[in-house]
Design a protein around this motif. Sequence first.
Motif, PDB file in Angstrom:
ATOM      1  N   UNK A 154     -46.456   1.397  22.093  1.00 33.71           N
ATOM      2  CA  UNK A 154     -45.474   1.537  23.162  1.00 33.71           C
ATOM      3  C   UNK A 154     -46.100   1.277  24.524  1.00 33.71           C
ATOM      4  N   UNK A 155     -47.323   1.748  24.715  1.00 32.41           N
ATOM      5  CA  UNK A 155     -47.984   1.563  26.006  1.00 32.41           C
ATOM      6  C   UNK A 155     -48.311   0.097  26.265  1.00 32.41           C
ATOM      7  N   UNK A 156     -48.693  -0.618  25.195  1.00 31.41           N
ATOM      8  CA  UNK A 156     -49.065  -2.027  25.345  1.00 31.41           C
ATOM      9  C   UNK A 156     -47.837  -2.919  25.511  1.00 31.41           C
ATOM     10  N   UNK A 157     -46.785  -2.598  24.740  1.00 33.20           N
ATOM     11  CA  UNK A 157     -45.569  -3.401  24.780  1.00 33.20           C
ATOM     12  C   UNK A 157     -44.408  -2.529  25.261  1.00 33.20           C
ATOM     13  N   UNK A 158     -44.660  -1.869  26.380  1.00 33.13           N
ATOM     14  CA  UNK A 158     -43.754  -0.806  26.828  1.00 33.13           C
ATOM     15  C   UNK A 158     -42.371  -1.330  27.196  1.00 33.13           C
ATOM     16  N   UNK A 159     -41.366  -0.664  26.632  1.00 31.04           N
ATOM     17  CA  UNK A 159     -40.000  -0.868  27.104  1.00 31.04           C
ATOM     18  C   UNK A 159     -39.782   0.099  28.263  1.00 31.04           C
ATOM     19  N   UNK A 160     -38.677  -0.055  28.951  1.00 29.68           N
ATOM     20  CA  UNK A 160     -38.379   0.821  30.083  1.00 29.68           C
ATOM     21  C   UNK A 160     -38.229   2.266  29.640  1.00 29.68           C
ATOM     22  N   UNK A 161     -37.814   2.475  28.387  1.00 33.74           N
ATOM     23  CA  UNK A 161     -37.627   3.835  27.879  1.00 33.74           C
ATOM     24  C   UNK A 161     -38.936   4.620  27.830  1.00 33.74           C
ATOM     25  N   UNK A 162     -40.041   3.903  27.743  1.00 33.18           N
ATOM     26  CA  UNK A 162     -41.342   4.573  27.631  1.00 33.18           C
ATOM     27  C   UNK A 162     -42.216   4.348  28.868  1.00 33.18           C
ATOM     28  N   UNK A 163     -41.623   3.883  29.940  1.00 31.02           N
ATOM     29  CA  UNK A 163     -42.381   3.680  31.176  1.00 31.02           C
ATOM     30  C   UNK A 163     -42.387   4.975  31.981  1.00 31.02           C
ATOM     31  N   UNK A 164     -43.569   5.541  32.247  1.00 26.29           N
ATOM     32  CA  UNK A 164     -43.634   6.819  32.978  1.00 26.29           C
ATOM     33  C   UNK A 164     -43.065   6.705  34.394  1.00 26.29           C
ATOM     34  N   UNK A 165     -42.487   7.790  34.868  1.00 29.36           N
ATOM     35  CA  UNK A 165     -42.068   7.848  36.261  1.00 29.36           C
ATOM     36  C   UNK A 165     -43.292   7.827  37.183  1.00 29.36           C
ATOM     37  N   UNK A 166     -44.369   8.489  36.745  1.00 27.18           N
ATOM     38  CA  UNK A 166     -45.578   8.557  37.547  1.00 27.18           C
ATOM     39  C   UNK A 166     -46.232   7.201  37.713  1.00 27.18           C
ATOM     40  N   UNK A 167     -46.768   6.930  38.900  1.00 26.84           N
ATOM     41  CA  UNK A 167     -47.349   5.623  39.201  1.00 26.84           C
ATOM     42  C   UNK A 167     -48.858   5.690  39.442  1.00 26.84           C
ATOM     43  N   UNK A 168     -49.508   6.697  38.867  1.00 29.01           N
ATOM     44  CA  UNK A 168     -50.955   6.839  39.036  1.00 29.01           C
ATOM     45  C   UNK A 168     -51.712   6.501  37.770  1.00 29.01           C
ATOM     46  N   UNK A 169     -52.988   6.830  37.795  1.00 24.75           N
ATOM     47  CA  UNK A 169     -53.899   6.521  36.684  1.00 24.75           C
ATOM     48  C   UNK A 169     -54.601   7.795  36.235  1.00 24.75           C
ATOM     49  N   UNK A 170     -54.504   8.096  34.946  1.00 26.05           N
ATOM     50  CA  UNK A 170     -55.111   9.306  34.412  1.00 26.05           C
ATOM     51  C   UNK A 170     -56.620   9.167  34.300  1.00 26.05           C
ATOM     52  N   UNK A 171     -57.304  10.309  34.282  1.00 22.69           N
ATOM     53  CA  UNK A 171     -58.731  10.308  33.997  1.00 22.69           C
ATOM     54  C   UNK A 171     -58.954   9.808  32.571  1.00 22.69           C
ATOM     55  N   UNK A 172     -60.042   9.108  32.354  1.00 21.05           N
ATOM     56  CA  UNK A 172     -60.375   8.615  31.023  1.00 21.05           C
ATOM     57  C   UNK A 172     -61.167   9.687  30.283  1.00 21.05           C
ATOM     58  N   UNK A 173     -60.713  10.019  29.073  1.00 24.57           N
ATOM     59  CA  UNK A 173     -61.422  11.010  28.264  1.00 24.57           C
ATOM     60  C   UNK A 173     -62.615  10.359  27.571  1.00 24.57           C
TER      61      UNK A 173
END
Length: 339
Positions: free
Chosen positions: A233-252
Amino acid sequence: MQKVNYLISLDYELFFGKNPGSVENCMLHPTNQLIDVLNKYNSKVCLFVDAGFLVKLKDYSSDFPELAEQHQKIQKQLLTLSKAGHDIQLHIHPHWFDSTYDENGWQINTERYRLHDFSVSEINEIVRSYKAELQHCTEQPIFAYRAGGWCLQPFNKIKEALLNNGIWLDSTVFNQGHSTDPTRHFNFKNMPQLPHWRFSTDPLESNSSGEFIELPISAFKTSPLFFWKLAFHKKFSSQQFKPFGDGQAMVANNQYYFERLTQSTYGPVMIDGAKAGQLQSALDKHIKEQQADAVFNIMGHPKSLVPYSLTKLDLFLKKNTQLHCKTFQDLTYLQDKRY
């Protein structure tokens, strides 16, 4: 139909990677979208507010008008929600203590990511000042805490700071939760199998005379297939799975991703992203195992909500009319409860 008490508790914050995102898209807008759904069912939310961010906004407000405006908008939203019966409680990501702002934006410093990375005197000042600032954003008492990144252990280092500032309820622990990431490590594998319990110096050790109460986040076991689908979903994201947030998470660390893609793992019951699709299965499990006085404690982050999250939550609340919404303000009786 069996009555079930439930609670929705969201960590209200920016991202902590190279791009923290905007206040509008990570906090204000998605929270409003969530409230629109909850209002249909007369449900409430508890926001665990990253209070260090508020302190930093205020510190820089005189030099940066855009930060003064952000502070005002956040405070207005939180006060409006508090007046409407929603709950505001304390969440601490102490890296704000070391982070700075200039004409290029936020310079996020996560070298000291855990509250435990600070001295005892610094911890006391962080908890005191963060709670004091947050109190300006709510008309209700602040007495509950959630540790940033679930970094609650060893609890004895932060115990006195919380006690000194009227914090007596924690909601950080979740069943089988653990992380070996050096930056944000925790281990809840030996959590008591109780709906809530008192503790003193260790949140995993029930103590009937303890000063604190742990109300754990509900947990659910997830197969690797779910995370493979999530990656898709993240790679081929549709609008349904696009986060509202526009930042970048820390990498684990690599082990975090390896575990989730190769074996079943436990995590909090969430409304973030695709995880909202697990709500019904998690509730069914909760009802099957429910103990007296149990609370189905759902968590999430406004920044990580997606349209799919809200659709699934809406359907979930519509279907499960046996659910009775609670906030932490409704649970103050636990402080007097005999264990």
